[in-house]
Design a protein around this motif. Structure first.
Motif, mmCIF file in Angstrom:
data_model
loop_
_atom_site.group_PDB
_atom_site.id
_atom_site.type_symbol
_atom_site.label_atom_id
_atom_site.label_comp_id
_atom_site.label_asym_id
_atom_site.label_seq_id
_atom_site.Cartn_x
_atom_site.Cartn_y
_atom_site.Cartn_z
ATOM 1 N N PRO A 174 -22.912 108.912 48.412
ATOM 2 C CA PRO A 174 -23.628 107.648 48.756
ATOM 3 C C PRO A 174 -23.087 107.090 50.297
ATOM 4 O O PRO A 174 -22.166 106.866 50.368
ATOM 5 C CB PRO A 174 -23.519 106.766 47.704
ATOM 6 C CG PRO A 174 -23.334 107.524 46.443
ATOM 7 C CD PRO A 174 -22.409 108.841 47.006
ATOM 8 N N GLN B 283 -36.131 111.751 52.410
ATOM 9 C CA GLN B 283 -36.459 110.389 52.637
ATOM 10 C C GLN B 283 -37.583 109.739 52.076
ATOM 11 O O GLN B 283 -37.615 108.497 51.412
ATOM 12 C CB GLN B 283 -36.706 110.217 54.327
ATOM 13 C CG GLN B 283 -36.995 108.754 54.718
ATOM 14 C CD GLN B 283 -36.378 108.621 56.179
ATOM 15 O OE1 GLN B 283 -35.215 108.827 56.772
ATOM 16 N NE2 GLN B 283 -37.236 108.032 56.678
ATOM 17 N N GLY C 184 -36.592 108.783 48.985
ATOM 18 C CA GLY C 184 -35.606 107.294 48.660
ATOM 19 C C GLY C 184 -34.191 108.014 48.530
ATOM 20 O O GLY C 184 -33.279 107.137 48.503
ATOM 21 N N VAL D 148 -32.594 109.831 51.081
ATOM 22 C CA VAL D 148 -31.736 109.713 52.544
ATOM 23 C C VAL D 148 -32.461 108.465 53.092
ATOM 24 O O VAL D 148 -33.595 108.170 52.880
ATOM 25 C CB VAL D 148 -31.635 110.891 53.074
ATOM 26 C CG1 VAL D 148 -31.275 112.097 52.530
ATOM 27 C CG2 VAL D 148 -33.153 111.404 53.486
ATOM 28 N N LEU D 149 -31.872 107.859 54.064
ATOM 29 C CA LEU D 149 -32.378 106.814 54.904
ATOM 30 C C LEU D 149 -31.936 107.202 56.398
ATOM 31 O O LEU D 149 -31.028 107.361 56.831
ATOM 32 C CB LEU D 149 -31.741 105.661 54.519
ATOM 33 C CG LEU D 149 -31.946 104.284 55.327
ATOM 34 C CD1 LEU D 149 -33.435 103.803 55.009
ATOM 35 C CD2 LEU D 149 -30.996 103.187 54.635
ATOM 36 N N TYR E 35 -28.728 109.042 56.760
ATOM 37 C CA TYR E 35 -27.630 108.975 55.657
ATOM 38 C C TYR E 35 -28.317 109.101 54.253
ATOM 39 O O TYR E 35 -29.190 108.749 54.019
ATOM 40 C CB TYR E 35 -26.985 107.588 55.783
ATOM 41 C CG TYR E 35 -26.366 107.135 57.160
ATOM 42 C CD1 TYR E 35 -24.739 107.248 57.009
ATOM 43 C CD2 TYR E 35 -26.733 106.804 58.046
ATOM 44 C CE1 TYR E 35 -24.095 107.080 58.408
ATOM 45 C CE2 TYR E 35 -26.025 106.641 59.287
ATOM 46 C CZ TYR E 35 -24.775 106.651 59.300
ATOM 47 O OH TYR E 35 -24.212 106.538 60.541
ATOM 48 N N THR F 81 -28.621 107.629 50.706
ATOM 49 C CA THR F 81 -28.680 106.341 50.383
ATOM 50 C C THR F 81 -27.835 105.909 49.292
ATOM 51 O O THR F 81 -27.029 106.396 48.537
ATOM 52 C CB THR F 81 -30.184 106.073 49.489
ATOM 53 O OG1 THR F 81 -30.382 106.945 48.577
ATOM 54 C CG2 THR F 81 -31.185 106.165 50.579
ATOM 55 N N ASN G 75 -27.912 101.508 43.938
ATOM 56 C CA ASN G 75 -28.499 99.880 43.621
ATOM 57 C C ASN G 75 -28.081 99.466 42.097
ATOM 58 O O ASN G 75 -28.562 100.052 41.136
ATOM 59 C CB ASN G 75 -29.862 99.865 43.919
ATOM 60 C CG ASN G 75 -30.248 98.410 43.792
ATOM 61 O OD1 ASN G 75 -30.361 98.004 42.729
ATOM 62 N ND2 ASN G 75 -31.009 97.771 44.783
ATOM 63 N N HIS H 158 -30.933 106.566 41.417
ATOM 64 C CA HIS H 158 -29.878 105.296 41.305
ATOM 65 C C HIS H 158 -29.056 105.725 39.964
ATOM 66 O O HIS H 158 -27.844 105.995 39.884
ATOM 67 C CB HIS H 158 -30.181 104.058 41.386
ATOM 68 C CG HIS H 158 -30.765 103.592 42.599
ATOM 69 N ND1 HIS H 158 -30.161 103.436 43.675
ATOM 70 C CD2 HIS H 158 -32.060 103.428 42.897
ATOM 71 C CE1 HIS H 158 -30.757 103.202 44.852
ATOM 72 N NE2 HIS H 158 -31.859 103.034 44.324
ATOM 73 N N GLU I 19 -25.047 99.299 47.307
ATOM 74 C CA GLU I 19 -25.571 98.351 48.228
ATOM 75 C C GLU I 19 -25.040 96.965 47.807
ATOM 76 O O GLU I 19 -24.407 96.697 46.839
ATOM 77 C CB GLU I 19 -27.137 98.193 47.835
ATOM 78 C CG GLU I 19 -27.889 99.317 48.168
ATOM 79 C CD GLU I 19 -29.241 99.325 47.874
ATOM 80 O OE1 GLU I 19 -29.659 98.006 47.297
ATOM 81 O OE2 GLU I 19 -30.175 100.225 48.047
#
Length: 236
Positions: free
Chosen positions: A28, A56, A59, A61-62, A70, A72, A75, A161, A226
């Motif tokens: 991550p 992406q 969800g 990678v961002l 990156y 992700t 969470n 997640h 996060e």
């Protein structure tokens, strides 16, 4: 999966990167460089970019403007809600399983998987993801036996997640015999059809990793998650 099983190069890159993200081979927050991925997979930029676009959209990678792409972060709130939902759903499924589907043949399937877990942790080349898959197979049995496979698929689909957290749990676990003991205890309670104790044991089993990893999440693996409000961070 063998390369010939993929429809095209884009799918090959996508599936490999997705598995690397889920297995924490790609951490991550890790930066993904197109040039390195092209080299690794022996492809041009187009299939790499298409694969990253698909990741992406889901969800995994961002894209951070002017910085790069990156993996992700995890969470924590999402993970806690997934554990809550899994406890709620799986306890109800186990009730049905004990009532109508815990036949001798199915119970032997559970016994077999527990024995397999015991054997695999003794292998010299043992990898945590191997135990992860055996663990999942065991829990899946009561969903299949009660014809609630769709519910299991919905739970397993929460990969972004929860699956990565489960992998982090197994990667950092130092006592797999503890998990096996918990599985054995659940098996014995299922045999006795002790609904109340089964539900309590399952709840403790599913929440244990969150309790065990409090310090690691807050310190050692802090960069994997996060930012969360301190208040209620570990309220489970």
């Amino acid at each position: 999966m063998a390369e010939g099983c993929y429809r095209n190069r884009e799918e090959m890159v996508y599936e490999n990167l997705k598995q690397d993200i889920l297995n924490l081979e790609l951490k991550p927050g890790q930066l993904l460089k197109e040039t390195e991925l092209c080299e690794r997979f022996g492809v041009s930029r187009t299939p790499v970019r298409d694969a990253l676009r698909m990741l992406q959209e889901q969800g995994f990678v961002l894209t951070v403007p002017y910085r790069g792409i990156y993996v992700t972060l995890l969470n924590l709130s999402n993970i806690k809600q997934m554990i809550y939902m899994r406890v709620a759903v799986e306890t109800m499924v186990l009730r049905d399983f004990m009532k109508e589907a815990s036949t001798p043949l199915v119970m032997e399937d559970i016994r077999y998987l527990i024995r397999k877990q015991q054997a695999i942790i003794k292998e010299p080349d043992f990898k945590p993801e191997q135990f992860y898959h055996l663990d999942a197979q065991m829990h899946e049995i009561w969903f299949e036996a009660t014809r609630k496979q769709k519910l299991w698929e919905i739970l397993q689909a929460q990969q972004l997640h929860y699956t990565r957290f489960r992998m982090l749990d197994f990667v950092t676990e130092t006592d797999f015999t503890r998990i096996i003991r918990e599985h054995k205890k659940m098996f014995e309670l299922i045999e006795k059809k002790d609904v109340i104790q089964v539900e309590e044991t399952l709840k403790d089993h599913l929440y244990f990793s969150m309790k065990r990893m409090r310090h690691q999440i807050d310190v050692e693996y802090r960069d994997y998650f996060e930012e969360e409000p301190e208040e209620g961070k570990f309220d489970i």
